[in-house]
Motif scaffolding. Structure first.
Motif, short mmCIF file in Angstrom:
data_model
loop_
_atom_site.label_atom_id
_atom_site.label_comp_id
_atom_site.label_asym_id
_atom_site.label_seq_id
_atom_site.Cartn_x
_atom_site.Cartn_y
_atom_site.Cartn_z
N LEU A 125 0.86 -1.18 0.00
CA LEU A 125 0.00 0.00 0.00
C LEU A 125 0.89 1.23 0.00
CD1 LEU A 125 -2.50 -1.11 2.78
CD2 LEU A 125 -3.01 -0.94 0.35
N VAL A 126 0.59 2.18 -0.87
CA VAL A 126 1.39 3.39 -0.97
C VAL A 126 0.48 4.60 -0.89
CG1 VAL A 126 2.99 4.72 -2.36
CG2 VAL A 126 3.14 2.23 -2.36
N GLU A 127 0.72 5.44 0.11
CA GLU A 127 -0.05 6.67 0.28
C GLU A 127 0.62 7.82 -0.47
OE1 GLU A 127 -0.04 4.50 4.36
OE2 GLU A 127 1.39 5.01 2.77
N SER A 128 -0.20 8.76 -0.92
CA SER A 128 0.31 9.97 -1.55
C SER A 128 -0.71 11.09 -1.35
CB SER A 128 0.58 9.75 -3.04
OG SER A 128 -0.61 9.42 -3.71
N GLY A 129 -0.27 12.32 -1.65
CA GLY A 129 -1.18 13.45 -1.60
C GLY A 129 -1.04 14.34 -0.38
N GLY A 130 -0.17 13.96 0.54
CA GLY A 130 0.04 14.80 1.71
C GLY A 130 0.79 16.07 1.36
N GLY A 131 0.88 16.95 2.35
CA GLY A 131 1.60 18.20 2.12
C GLY A 131 1.25 19.23 3.17
N LEU A 132 1.65 20.46 2.87
CA LEU A 132 1.39 21.59 3.76
C LEU A 132 0.19 22.37 3.22
CD1 LEU A 132 2.19 23.56 6.05
CD2 LEU A 132 3.73 24.66 4.39
N VAL A 133 -0.76 22.65 4.08
CA VAL A 133 -1.97 23.37 3.68
C VAL A 133 -2.36 24.33 4.80
CG1 VAL A 133 -3.51 21.57 4.56
CG2 VAL A 133 -4.28 23.09 2.72
N GLN A 134 -2.97 25.43 4.43
CA GLN A 134 -3.42 26.40 5.42
C GLN A 134 -4.72 25.93 6.08
OE1 GLN A 134 -3.73 30.22 3.47
NE2 GLN A 134 -1.55 30.62 3.73
N PRO A 135 -4.97 26.38 7.29
CA PRO A 135 -6.26 26.05 7.92
C PRO A 135 -7.42 26.45 7.03
CG PRO A 135 -4.78 27.04 9.52
CD PRO A 135 -4.09 27.15 8.19
N GLY A 136 -8.40 25.56 6.96
CA GLY A 136 -9.54 25.77 6.08
C GLY A 136 -9.36 25.21 4.69
N GLY A 137 -8.15 24.77 4.38
CA GLY A 137 -7.86 24.23 3.06
C GLY A 137 -8.25 22.77 2.92
N SER A 138 -7.92 22.22 1.75
CA SER A 138 -8.29 20.84 1.42
C SER A 138 -7.10 20.08 0.86
CB SER A 138 -9.40 20.83 0.36
OG SER A 138 -10.57 21.46 0.84
N LEU A 139 -7.15 18.78 1.07
CA LEU A 139 -6.20 17.85 0.46
C LEU A 139 -6.95 16.57 0.14
CD1 LEU A 139 -2.98 18.02 2.72
CD2 LEU A 139 -3.17 18.78 0.35
N ARG A 140 -6.46 15.86 -0.88
CA ARG A 140 -6.98 14.53 -1.16
C ARG A 140 -5.84 13.53 -1.08
NH1 ARG A 140 -9.98 11.75 -6.37
NH2 ARG A 140 -7.86 11.84 -7.23
N LEU A 141 -5.96 12.60 -0.19
CA LEU A 141 -4.98 11.53 -0.06
C LEU A 141 -5.40 10.34 -0.90
CD1 LEU A 141 -4.32 11.55 3.79
CD2 LEU A 141 -3.28 12.97 2.01
N SER A 142 -4.42 9.65 -1.44
CA SER A 142 -4.66 8.43 -2.20
C SER A 142 -3.89 7.28 -1.56
CB SER A 142 -4.20 8.61 -3.65
OG SER A 142 -4.93 9.62 -4.30
N CYS A 143 -4.49 6.11 -1.67
CA CYS A 143 -3.86 4.88 -1.18
C CYS A 143 -3.93 3.88 -2.33
CB CYS A 143 -4.60 4.37 0.04
SG CYS A 143 -4.09 2.73 0.61
N ALA A 144 -2.79 3.63 -2.95
CA ALA A 144 -2.73 2.73 -4.09
C ALA A 144 -2.23 1.37 -3.65
CB ALA A 144 -1.80 3.31 -5.16
N ALA A 145 -2.94 0.34 -4.08
CA ALA A 145 -2.60 -1.02 -3.70
C ALA A 145 -1.94 -1.75 -4.86
CB ALA A 145 -3.84 -1.78 -3.27
N SER A 146 -0.98 -2.60 -4.54
CA SER A 146 -0.36 -3.45 -5.55
C SER A 146 -0.09 -4.81 -4.93
CB SER A 146 0.93 -2.83 -6.07
OG SER A 146 1.87 -2.69 -5.03
N GLY A 147 -0.08 -5.81 -5.78
CA GLY A 147 0.20 -7.17 -5.30
C GLY A 147 -1.03 -7.90 -4.79
N PHE A 148 -2.19 -7.23 -4.80
CA PHE A 148 -3.41 -7.90 -4.38
C PHE A 148 -4.60 -7.15 -4.95
CE2 PHE A 148 -5.07 -5.09 -0.97
CZ PHE A 148 -4.00 -4.22 -0.84
N THR A 149 -5.74 -7.81 -4.92
CA THR A 149 -6.96 -7.20 -5.44
C THR A 149 -7.67 -6.49 -4.32
OG1 THR A 149 -7.18 -8.95 -7.07
CG2 THR A 149 -9.14 -7.62 -6.62
N LEU A 150 -7.79 -5.19 -4.45
CA LEU A 150 -8.26 -4.35 -3.36
C LEU A 150 -9.67 -4.69 -2.91
CD1 LEU A 150 -7.08 -1.96 -1.74
CD2 LEU A 150 -8.35 -0.45 -3.26
N ASP A 151 -10.53 -5.15 -3.82
CA ASP A 151 -11.93 -5.31 -3.46
C ASP A 151 -12.20 -6.51 -2.56
OD1 ASP A 151 -13.08 -6.38 -6.77
OD2 ASP A 151 -11.59 -7.20 -5.39
N TYR A 152 -11.15 -7.24 -2.17
CA TYR A 152 -11.32 -8.27 -1.15
C TYR A 152 -11.19 -7.69 0.27
CZ TYR A 152 -11.04 -12.02 -4.61
OH TYR A 152 -11.28 -12.86 -5.66
#
Length: 125
Positions: free
Chosen positions: A4-31
């Motif tokens: 599992l590999v996370e991405s999308g983090g960072g520095l943001v001001q209060p009130g702001g938005s971020l979208r994090l992603s979690c990408a899976a490899s080596g297995f089928t996520l829907d299990y």
């Protein structure tokens, strides 16, 4: 190898938005249920949000309800965490994790078996 590999983090001001992603490899996520967890400096890791195999069931910590939205796209083997109206207290390392436990809906750390390395989210002006 299940990964599992996370991405999308960072520095943001209060009130702001971020979208994090979690990408899976080596297995089928829907299990698997997928959870987002976070750990702030000097604090224990805590559950933020969890989502069932096909997205029909979600669970949120009270501290993020109404601000964060978890979703998944099994065709892309990816789970997302949309974070809006961010607050300084949301500052933490965010981790995604996977499990096939029958108690995954509890969104507890001890029910989740496979973990990513984490991505840093810093909310600061």
């Amino acid at each position: 190898q299940l990964q599992l590999v996370e991405s999308g983090g960072g520095l943001v001001q209060p009130g702001g938005s971020l979208r994090l992603s979690c990408a899976a490899s080596g297995f089928t996520l829907d299990y698997y249920w997928i959870g987002w967890f976070r750990q702030a400096p000097g604090k224990e890791r805590e559950g933020v949000s969890c989502i069932s195999r096909y997205g029909g069931s979600t669970n949120y910590a009270d501290s993020v309800k109404g601000r964060f939205t978890i979703s998944r796209d099994n065709t892309k083997n990816t789970v997302y965490l949309q974070m809006n109206s961010l607050k300084p207290e949301d500052t933490a390392v965010y981790y995604c994790a996977a499990t096939r436990s029958s108690r995954a809906w509890l969104c507890r750390l001890d029910e989740y078996d496979y973990w990513g390395q984490g991505t840093q989210v810093t909310v600061s002006s």
